[in-house]
Scaffold this motif. Structure first.
Motif, PDB file in Angstrom:
ATOM      1  N   ASN A 259       0.616  -6.274  -1.355  1.00 30.88           N
ATOM      2  CA  ASN A 259       1.345  -5.166  -1.288  1.00 30.88           C
ATOM      3  C   ASN A 259       2.900  -5.463  -1.804  1.00 30.88           C
ATOM      4  O   ASN A 259       3.732  -4.639  -1.341  1.00 30.88           O
ATOM      5  N   ARG A 260       2.910  -6.515  -2.526  1.00 27.27           N
ATOM      6  CA  ARG A 260       4.175  -6.984  -2.816  1.00 27.27           C
ATOM      7  C   ARG A 260       4.846  -5.846  -3.476  1.00 27.27           C
ATOM      8  O   ARG A 260       6.013  -5.525  -3.605  1.00 27.27           O
ATOM      9  N   ALA A 261       4.422  -5.161  -4.473  1.00 28.82           N
ATOM     10  CA  ALA A 261       4.891  -4.217  -5.519  1.00 28.82           C
ATOM     11  C   ALA A 261       5.464  -3.223  -4.704  1.00 28.82           C
ATOM     12  O   ALA A 261       6.247  -2.223  -4.777  1.00 28.82           O
ATOM     13  N   GLU A 262       4.455  -2.861  -3.710  1.00 30.78           N
ATOM     14  CA  GLU A 262       4.912  -1.419  -2.721  1.00 30.78           C
ATOM     15  C   GLU A 262       6.137  -1.753  -2.005  1.00 30.78           C
ATOM     16  O   GLU A 262       6.940  -0.853  -1.731  1.00 30.78           O
ATOM     17  N   LEU A 263       6.069  -2.991  -1.516  1.00 31.68           N
ATOM     18  CA  LEU A 263       7.303  -3.343  -0.514  1.00 31.68           C
ATOM     19  C   LEU A 263       8.442  -3.434  -1.581  1.00 31.68           C
ATOM     20  O   LEU A 263       9.593  -3.009  -1.248  1.00 31.68           O
ATOM     21  N   ASP A 264       8.208  -3.998  -2.705  1.00 31.61           N
ATOM     22  CA  ASP A 264       9.395  -4.257  -3.468  1.00 31.61           C
ATOM     23  C   ASP A 264       9.993  -2.685  -3.931  1.00 31.61           C
ATOM     24  O   ASP A 264      11.222  -2.731  -4.011  1.00 31.61           O
ATOM     25  N   ALA A 265       9.359  -1.825  -4.333  1.00 29.52           N
ATOM     26  CA  ALA A 265       9.462  -0.558  -4.630  1.00 29.52           C
ATOM     27  C   ALA A 265      10.392   0.207  -3.647  1.00 29.52           C
ATOM     28  O   ALA A 265      11.361   0.800  -3.557  1.00 29.52           O
ATOM     29  N   GLU A 266       9.876  -0.056  -2.497  1.00 26.33           N
ATOM     30  CA  GLU A 266      10.487   0.605  -1.080  1.00 26.33           C
ATOM     31  C   GLU A 266      12.099  -0.136  -0.967  1.00 26.33           C
ATOM     32  O   GLU A 266      12.857   0.562  -0.473  1.00 26.33           O
ATOM     33  N   LEU A 267      12.278  -1.309  -1.137  1.00 22.68           N
ATOM     34  CA  LEU A 267      13.527  -1.775  -0.869  1.00 22.68           C
ATOM     35  C   LEU A 267      14.228  -1.447  -2.007  1.00 22.68           C
ATOM     36  O   LEU A 267      15.607  -1.195  -1.733  1.00 22.68           O
ATOM     37  N   GLY A 268      13.509  -1.366  -3.203  1.00 18.87           N
ATOM     38  CA  GLY A 268      14.735  -0.758  -4.446  1.00 18.87           C
ATOM     39  C   GLY A 268      15.166   0.692  -3.864  1.00 18.87           C
ATOM     40  O   GLY A 268      16.225   1.292  -4.019  1.00 18.87           O
TER      41      GLY A 268
END
Length: 251
Positions: free
Chosen positions: A198-207
């Protein structure tokens, strides 16, 4: 005719005037008018027929001067006048008394007129003064109404500007959030065997978190007075925040 000239008395007075000097009919009328202060003015229809009758009786005569009849007393007329001197003296006294009465009446009329005029002027002055106060009050009320109208207009304009600023702030916040989210997505993150699914999901949320932060800061900046001092303070706060974020990410 004035009551002063009873039966035969105007005839006597005409002889008296002609005995003083030859005169034409209009001059006789003017002398009588002046004698009675303009109140009594015999008409030509009164004077000329009597002068004609005196001439028929031989008491006066006339000659043409510049086309006008100028009447003069004759010796017969002068004899009649001398025979009636006592009556003429009484007539002169009556005329004097009559003129005095006329003058008194005129004086009373003038006094009453002046009194009435004074009262009218006083009333007019009061009306003008009252009207001036009313006008001053009307002007003050109009000025108050103008001030209130201007305040209401300024209030509406401020509310319209505030709404525009809020709308622009919201639009700019959304724009900044979109831009920063896009930038963050384009940068991407590390990708290896240790990367969570879920790295992409977490990355988008941080953005998105960073985009919200930038949008809020931008909104505050648009409503604040930005100076070099406040900018320096903001830089220090951002450096501290960045350091804490790095520690969290590396932890």
């Amino acid at each position: 005719m004035s009551p002063v000239f009873g039966h035969g008395r105007l005839r006597l007075y005409l002889l008296k005037l002609l005995e003083e000097s030859p005169r034409h009919g209009y001059e006789v009328i003017r002398l009588l008018q002046d004698r009675f202060l303009g109140v009594y003015s015999p008409s030509p229809g009164t004077i000329y027929p009597r002068l004609a009758r005196l001439e028929e009786e031989g008491l006066v005569t006339h000659e043409l001067v510049d086309g006008k009849k100028v009447f003069s007393i004759t010796d017969k007329g002068r004899a009649e006048l001398n025979s009636r001197l006592d009556e003429l003296a009484d007539l002169e006294q009556e005329i004097t008394d009559s003129v005095r009465d006329i003058a008194r009446e005129v004086k009373e009329d003038v006094r009453e007129t002046v009194k009435t005029l004074r009262e009218e002027l006083t009333a007019m002055a009061k009306d003008v003064k009252r009207g001036g106060r009313d006008e001053a009050r009307r002007i003050r009320e109009q000025q108050k109404a103008d001030v209130l109208r201007i305040k209401e207009q300024q209030k509406r304009q401020w509310m319209e500007h505030a709404a525009q600023w809020q709308s622009q702030g919201e639009r700019l916040s959304k724009e900044w959030r979109r831009v920063w989210t896009q930038v963050w997505s384009d940068l991407g993150g590390p990708s290896d065997d240790t990367t969570p699914d879920n790295r992409a999901e977490l990355d988008a949320e941080l953005g998105e978190l960073l985009a919200d932060f930038v949008a809020k800061v931008r909104e505050e900046a648009s409503e604040s007075r930005l100076t070099r001092e406040t900018l320096s303070d903001c830089r220090e706060a951002l450096d501290e925040a960045a350091e804490r974020i790095r520690d969290s990410l590396r932890g």
